[in-house]
Design an enzyme around this catalytic site. Structure first.
Site, PDB file in Angstrom:
ATOM      1  CB  THR A  17       9.561  -1.433  -2.095  1.00  0.00           C
ATOM      2  OG1 THR A  17       8.580  -1.040  -1.147  1.00  0.00           O
ATOM      3  CG2 THR A  17       8.880  -2.196  -3.139  1.00  0.00           C
TER       4      THR A  17
ATOM      5  CB  THR B 198       7.182  -4.000  -0.526  1.00  0.00           C
ATOM      6  OG1 THR B 198       7.394  -3.146   0.207  1.00  0.00           O
ATOM      7  CG2 THR B 198       5.739  -4.384  -0.266  1.00  0.00           C
TER       8      THR B 198
ATOM      9  CG  ASP C  72       1.576   0.695   2.013  1.00  0.00           C
ATOM     10  OD1 ASP C  72       2.016   1.794   2.154  1.00  0.00           O
ATOM     11  OD2 ASP C  72       1.988  -0.205   1.109  1.00  0.00           O
TER      12      ASP C  72
ATOM     13  NE  ARG D 283      -0.092  -4.097  -1.142  1.00  0.00           N
ATOM     14  CZ  ARG D 283       0.920  -3.210  -0.724  1.00  0.00           C
ATOM     15  NH1 ARG D 283       2.094  -3.691  -0.680  1.00  0.00           N
ATOM     16  NH2 ARG D 283       0.457  -2.093  -0.234  1.00  0.00           N
TER      17      ARG D 283
END
Ligand code: GLY
Length: 569
Positions: A379, A397, A421, A106
Site C-alpha cells: 500500500t 493499494t 481483504d 476501493r
C-alpha cells in the site's frame, strides 16, 4: 525557499530538516498570509511522485490535481504498493468553504464472486487462490477515482495531471532499494505470469538497483484514459483487454463488472481530540472508526505525563478493544449496517474504558466477541497541502506487495489481490492475520474491508495530513502519529517514531527493535502483556503540516524507505 526532506535508512538518523535547500525562490517571501499557507508541501513514497505533484501545482493545479499526478506516478514507479490495477481512498479538504469528503475508489468484487470461492473441498481456505493470480483481484477503482477528483475538485484536466506518469512510464525509472527487496520476495510469483515478469523483472530475475524499468504498455493505457477518460478503462479497449486476459487466466471478471464500477463519495469519520477535529476514512475502511474509538478511550488519560510503560499499556488496551470491534462490526456499509454512531460515540468508549485496568493487561480472550487478528507492509500513502490550504490525505493499494502478481498482457500494470481483504471464511485469518465475520464476507459488487486510514487533523493553530501503508498495522501507526502531533511534534517526528502494535488477536504487542528498552519490555510483561520485539520495521508514513501561528509549512517522509521524499516549495 524550498525544503527537501529526503528519506534515509532507518536508524541512521531522524530526518534532518532542510537537508537540501535547493533553490532560492525569490517570489516566495516565506511569510505566509494569515489565511493561507503560501507554500505547498507534498510527502510521498517516491521522489518522482512528489516532484510530479509539484509540477502540477506549478502548472496551475491545486492539491487535488496534484493528488492525481502523485497517484498516477506511484502507479508507475511503485507497483509494489499501489497502481491503476488497485484502488484507494482520498480524504480531501477544500479550503475555500472548509468542505471535507472521502472519495472511495476501493476495488469491488466481481458479480460472480461468492463467499465460498476460496474454499477447498475440505472447507479449508486455498491461500494461493486468495492472494495470487486473477481470481484474487477485485475490479480496480483508481482510474475512476482520479477522473472523479479531476472532474469535481480539480482545476486542470485529467489528461494534464496524468502527463508526468505517462512520461515516466515511457522514459523509465531506476529500480530503488525497496523495489529491489520486494521483488526478491515476489519474484517467483511474478514469474508465473510472463507479462508481469517481462515488465517488472530483468529476464526473470530481480532487477539490480539502478536498472531502468520502462512500461510502454502502461503508458498506452494511461494515454487512452487521458484521451477518452475513464470510459476507456471501464468500457473501452482497455476493459476488453483486461476482461479477456483475466478470463483466459482463470478469472471471473466480465465487461459488466467493469462498467458497474462507480466512485462513491462518502462522509468521512469525524472525531474530536484535545481541541482538534480529526477527519478520517469511513467504511469500507475500518481505520477511521478504530481511530475514533481509540482516541475516545484515551482522551481522559494524561498520556504525556505518564511513564512510557504505563502510557504504552493504556494505548495497547485501547488498540485491543478497537480491533476486537473491527473484526465483528466492520464491512462495506452498502452491504452491512455498520453501527458507526455507536462505535464512534464517547458513551461507547467510556464503557470500553471501564474494563481497562491500570495494573494488568486484559487477555483478548476475556473480551466478549468472536475472534480476531494482523500485518503487511504494502500500500502507499501521500499527504499534500497546497498554497491555498487545500489538503489531501490519500492511501492507495494493490494489497500485498506487487498485488496478485498477475498482469494482463499489453497493459503494463499488475492487478490487485484485494479479494483477500474479505473474510474468506468466518474467523479465518487473512494475509494480515485479520479475521472477520458476516460483516466482511464476500458478496458480488461488495468492497472488502480496509485498514487504510488517511487522516486530516484540523485545529485553530495547526492543520496536518497523515497516513501510511502497513496492512492491519496502518491504524495503530496513524494513532501513534496523531498522538505525536498532539504532543506538539513535527511531521519528521511522526514519521520516524519507533512503532508498536496490538490488534486483539494474536494477543501480543509487536514492537520495532527500538520502541522499548529491555527494562520497559520486562515491565510490560509484568503487566501481563506478551511482547514480541521484531527485527524488521513497518510502515512508510508521509505527513505534512501548516502551523497557522508561525506560518511555517513542514513535511516528513518515513526514513524506513529509501525512495520517499517530502518537499516544501
Ligand atoms: N489492502 C490493505 C487495506 O486495504 O487495508
Amino acid at each position: 525557499m524550498e525544503k527537501v526532506y529526503s528519506a534515509d535508512r532507518y536508524g541512521l538518523r531522524r530526518l534532518i530538516a532542510g537537508l537540501a535547500v535547493i533553490a532560492l525562490a525569490l517570489l516566495a517571501t516565506g511569510v505566509a498570509a494569515a489565511e493561507r499557507p503560501g507554500k505547498a508541501a507534498i510527502a510521498s513514497a517516491h521522489y518522482l511522485a512528489t516532484e510530479a505533484g509539484h509540477e502540477i501545482l506549478a502548472a496551475g493545479g491545486n492539491a487535488f490535481d496534484a493528488s492525481i499526478a502523485v497517484s498516477s506516478v506511484l502507479a508507475v514507479v511503485e507497483q509494489t504498493s499501489s497502481g491503476i490495477g488497485g484502488g484507494g481512498f482520498w480524504v480531501l479538504h477544500r479550503a475555500e468553504d472548509s468542505f471535507e469528503t472521502m472519495v472511495d475508489a476501493r476495488e469491488q468484487a466481481p458479480a460472480a464472486a461468492h463467499p465460498d470461492m476460496y474454499l477447498n473441498k475440505d472447507g479449508s481456505v486455498n491461500r494461493d487462490l486468495a492472494v495470487n493470480g486473477p481470481l484474487s483481484a477485485a475490479i480496480p477503482g483508481e482510474i475512476a477515482g482520479m477522473e472523479y477528483i479531476a472532474k469535481h475538485y480539480g482545476r486542470l484536466s485529467l489528461a494534464r495531471s496524468l502527463q508526468p506518469a505517462i512520461r515516466i512510464a515511457r522514459e523509465g525509472f531506476p529500480v530503488y532499494e525497496k523495489y529491489h527487496s520486494m521483488a526478491k520476495w515476489k519474484r517467483d510469483t511474478l514469474n508465473r505470469w510472463p507479462a508481469a515478469a517481462a515488465a517488472l523483472l530483468d529476464n526473470g530475475e530481480v532487477p539490480e538497483i539502478g536498472y531502468v524499468i520502462k512500461l510502454p504498455d502502461l503508458a498506452w493505457v494511461l494515454e487512452q484514459v487521458a484521451e477518452q477518460g475513464a470510459d476507456a478503462f471501464y468500457r473501452g479497449e482497455v476493459a476488453q483487454r483486461l476482461v479477456d486476459g483475466v478470463r483466459e487466466a482463470g478469472g471471473i471478471w466480465t465487461m459488466d463488472d467493469m462498467a458497474a464500477f462507480v466512485v462513491k463519495e462518502r462522509e468521512p469519520i469525524r472525531t474530536d481530540y484535545q481541541g482538534y477535529e480529526l477527519i478520517t476514512a469511513s467504511p469500507p475502511s475500518s481505520g477511521g472508526i478504530a481511530i475514533a474509538e481509540m482516541l475516545n478511550m484515551l482522551e481522559v488519560y494524561p498520556l504525556q505525563d505518564l511513564d512510557r510503560v504505563q502510557r504504552t499499556h493504556l494505548i495497547v488496551e485501547a488498540m485491543r478493544r478497537a480491533y476486537r470491534d473491527r473484526s465483528i462490526y466492520l464491512g462495506d456499509p452498502d452491504f452491512y449496517e455498520v453501527p458507526i454512531e455507536m462505535l464512534t460515540s464517547q458513551h461507547y468508549a467510556d464503557g470500553l474504558r471501564a474494563s481497562i485496568r491500570y495494573d494488568k493487561a486484559t487477555p483478548s480472550s476475556m473480551l466478549p466477541g468472536e475472534e480476531g487478528l494482523p500485518e503487511g507492509n504494502d500500500t502507499t500513502h501521500f499527504s499534500i497541502i497546497d498554497a491555498d490550504g487545500n489538503m489531501v490525505a490519500a492511501t492507495l493499494t494493490v494489497n500485498l506487495a506487487f498485488g496478485s502478481g498477475f498482469m494482463v498482457p499489453g497493459t503494463g500494470f499488475l492487478l490487485n489481490n484485494e479479494m483477500d481483504d474479505f473474510s474468506a471464511k468466518p474467523g479465518e485469518p487473512n494475509a494480515f492475520g485479520l479475521i472477520g465475520f458476516t460483516a466482511n464476507e464476500i458478496r458480488p459488487h461488495k468492497r472488502p474491508l480496509s485498514s487504510m486510514s488517511p487522516t486530516l487533523m484540523m485545529g485553530q493553530d495547526k492543520v496536518a495530513a497523515i497516513g501510511t501503508p502497513g496492512g492491519s498495522r496502518i491504524i495503530t501507526m496513524v494513532l501513534l502519529g496523531i498522538l505525536d502531533f498532539m504532543a506538539g511534534h513535527e511531521p519528521e517526528s511522526w514519521v520516524s517514531l519507533p512503532r508498536f502494535h496490538h490488534q486483539y488477536l494474536p494477543d501480543r504487542i509487536s514492537a520495532e527493535a527500538d520502541a522499548f528498552t529491555a527494562e520497559e519490555v520486562e515491565a510490560l510483561r509484568a503487566l501481563g502483556h506478551e511482547v514480541e520485539v521484531r527485527s524488521g520495521t513497518w510502515g512508510n508514513m508521509h505527513g505534512v503540516m501548516w502551523n497557522r501561528e508561525t506560518g511555517e509549512v513542514t513535511a516528513g517522509s518515513d526514513p524506513r524507505s529509501d525512495a520517499g521524499r517530502a518537499i516544501v516549495r
